[in-house]
Design an enzyme around this catalytic site. Structure first.
Site, PDB file in Angstrom:
ATOM      1  CB  THR A 109      -0.870  -0.067   1.209  1.00  0.00           C
ATOM      2  OG1 THR A 109      -1.575  -1.342   1.275  1.00  0.00           O
ATOM      3  CG2 THR A 109      -1.656   1.105   1.629  1.00  0.00           C
TER       4      THR A 109
ATOM      5  CB  THR B  91       1.323   0.495   4.773  1.00  0.00           C
ATOM      6  OG1 THR B  91       1.775  -0.818   4.216  1.00  0.00           O
ATOM      7  CG2 THR B  91       2.653   0.788   5.617  1.00  0.00           C
ATOM      8  N   GLY B  92       0.262  -2.127   5.745  1.00  0.00           N
ATOM      9  CA  GLY B  92       0.581  -3.561   6.688  1.00  0.00           C
ATOM     10  C   GLY B  92      -0.700  -4.640   6.656  1.00  0.00           C
ATOM     11  CG  HIS B  93      -2.910  -8.604   8.470  1.00  0.00           C
ATOM     12  ND1 HIS B  93      -3.183  -9.271   9.254  1.00  0.00           N
ATOM     13  CD2 HIS B  93      -3.586  -8.954   7.239  1.00  0.00           C
ATOM     14  CE1 HIS B  93      -4.005 -10.176   9.039  1.00  0.00           C
ATOM     15  NE2 HIS B  93      -4.565  -9.741   7.717  1.00  0.00           N
ATOM     16  N   GLY B  94      -4.074  -5.340   6.277  1.00  0.00           N
ATOM     17  CA  GLY B  94      -5.361  -4.699   6.220  1.00  0.00           C
ATOM     18  C   GLY B  94      -6.381  -4.983   7.322  1.00  0.00           C
TER      19      GLY B  94
ATOM     20  CB  VAL C 294     -13.709  -3.468   1.317  1.00  0.00           C
ATOM     21  CG1 VAL C 294     -13.421  -2.162   1.895  1.00  0.00           C
ATOM     22  CG2 VAL C 294     -14.573  -3.704   0.166  1.00  0.00           C
ATOM     23  N   GLY C 295     -10.325  -3.906   2.284  1.00  0.00           N
ATOM     24  CA  GLY C 295      -9.573  -3.749   3.436  1.00  0.00           C
ATOM     25  C   GLY C 295      -9.579  -2.449   3.914  1.00  0.00           C
ATOM     26  CG  ASP C 296      -6.050  -0.915   5.728  1.00  0.00           C
ATOM     27  OD1 ASP C 296      -5.818  -1.882   5.065  1.00  0.00           O
ATOM     28  OD2 ASP C 296      -5.508   0.123   5.953  1.00  0.00           O
TER      29      ASP C 296
END
Lengths: 310, 310
Positions: free
Chosen positions: B167, B218-221, B196-198
């Site tokens: 991201t 950014t990272g694990h959504g 849909v992610g974060d």
């Protein structure tokens, strides 16, 4: 103080002739959800049961009875959250399912994701064997009338929305102290195709944390999103405010900062609860210690035995 | 201390051979965004310029270069937020547009909604005259190779994701003290259709408030969503923590409570900034007082004149 379940049937300006129907459905859904908790069911089971009942009730803007988007179609958002693990599931802009809240729970339990949208959410529903219902089965004459009215050039759907019974939601603490929330909605009257409101958005349309409490909101979705209302109220509770004071603080901030009205149902881990709103009305009910509490106008707070007929 | 712009190009485990490319793109995007601020542009103009550059750069998981969903398709999420008014715009699961961050800005500026999803977002793009690009133009050979690899039965896309530059996002404070954030992503490797992610979720994938600051993560959504990371960090700042301490607190909480790794760029209204991560690396750069700061591994912090070539 446990278990406890608190339900709302939408904030807004509810005309007197609709207030009775609105509060009746909320009381009935609260009884159903509380019965689940009383026989040892989880907070998640309780909130999903209550919200499912309101989705199936055509008088609310969720499931059957949802408002229509600008194209005259039903697109629904729903969310659930489990306060023990912070697991959550949501669907946005989903069509042709009777109970989006149950599909949101399946997203939480059967996928590694938190939210599925639109056709992807419907594909998942098919994969899970969830029955597809005809689009028409979700549309009431009342919804279609309001849709037509708001297609007029001088219409004000946001204003008009506040006269409609709205989004539905519930929060609960079960006998083991686990906390959950659920919210479901057809969204905003005459919204654009694909509009996603607060309900599908964790922290906005609901939040649950066993260490703090849970919130399910209703009202002007875009305002709720701008202030991340559910998480905001729980931050106030982390700072030591009561469920009631934190709910009022959050709603007051939303009104002053972004001009939005709405309401919330809130619980804390000890089972203290609040049903607060900045809109003219909100239909709500709470069940605790076999007593049913309910109201719709500001300051109203009726009680009766949980086992008394509606 | 103003203006200031801070950019990230994704958190994860970035192999040495890719680290150089990753940091070069982030530095270049930071220069471009800062140039906008230096000539009096708004924070919103600055963050959208920086993120647009990274969307156009095939080495990042946003725009061209996005990871593919399980069906081998690109579906993108993006968000922008304006700290003055708390206005925000987002798109989720959008296809066939080169710059989702610009479409998110149009949602904010041209609609009464905050988020449009899937086909509704694409319909809006067409209505706005945004060019539709072929799906193939967003797919790189590298993305396709990784997609194929993760279709194997023993694949672990979540683990594999952490080896991918991720991201992209930016936060800025302009000369007038206005604050903005922007984030854009192709999401999770081999995600389900419609996931849909974060990034599309206000408070999770970004938040900006002139009174407090701004965050782009950014990272694990899914982990970012469970803790509503951006708003959480800003709450810590409201409680008096510095941008750096609040970022570290938020990331540490995400790791301990839900086991998620990631990184953030953060600013406060005075222009103090932080680029922090719990993952092994995060490519980041910041521009302030005509100095470019950058790094990728923990503890790395290089500086050079903003006008020096890349």
């Amino acid at each position: 103080m446990l278990p406890v379940l608190v339900v709302h049937g939408g904030a807004g300006h509810i005309p007197p002739e609709r207030a009775k129907v609105s509060i009746a459905g909320v009381r009935s859904a609260t009884r159903a959800g509380y019965a689940v908790l009383r026989r040892g069911g989880s907070a998640m089971d309780g909130v999903v049961e209550a919200v499912t009942q309101l989705e199936n009730n055509p008088y609310y803007n969720a499931g059957c009875g949802s408002v229509l988007n600008v194209k005259g179609e039903v697109e629904m958002d729903a969310i659930v959250m489990d306060g023990k693990t912070l697991a959550s599931g949501a669907v946005s802009a989903v069509r042709n399912v009777a109970n989006p809240v149950q599909l949101a729970r399946l997203v939480m339990e059967k996928t590694s994701h938190l939210c599925l949208t639109a056709e992807g959410a419907n594909q998942f529903a098919r994969d899970m064997g969830v029955a597809e219902v005809p689009a028409e089965s979700l549309i009431t004459d009342y919804a279609r009338m309001r849709w037509r009215k708001n297609l007029q050039p001088d219409a004000n759907p946001v204003e008009c929305q506040m006269g409609k019974m709205g989004t539905v939601g519930a929060v609960a603490v079960d006998m083991e102290g686990n906390i959950a929330c659920a919210t479901s909605t057809g969204g905003m009257l005459n919204k654009m195709e694909g509009r996603v409101g607060d309900t599908a958005c964790i922290g906005c349309g609901g939040y649950a944390d066993n260490k703090v409490g849970a919130v399910s909101p209703t009202g002007h979705g875009e305002a709720i999103m701008k202030v991340v209302l559910s998480r905001l109220i729980l931050f106030h509770m982390e700072q030591g405010q009561s469920a009631e004071a934190a709910s009022d603080s959050g709603l007051a901030y939303m009104k002053s900062r972004v001009g939005g009205l709405g309401g919330v149902v809130t619980v804390d881990p000890q089972g203290r609860w609040a049903a607060r709103f900045s809109s003219r009305q909100m239909s709500w009910a709470a069940a605790q210690k076999d007593t049913l509490h309910y109201g719709v106008a500001a300051g109203e707070h009726f009680t009766q035995s949980i086992d008394e007929p509606n």
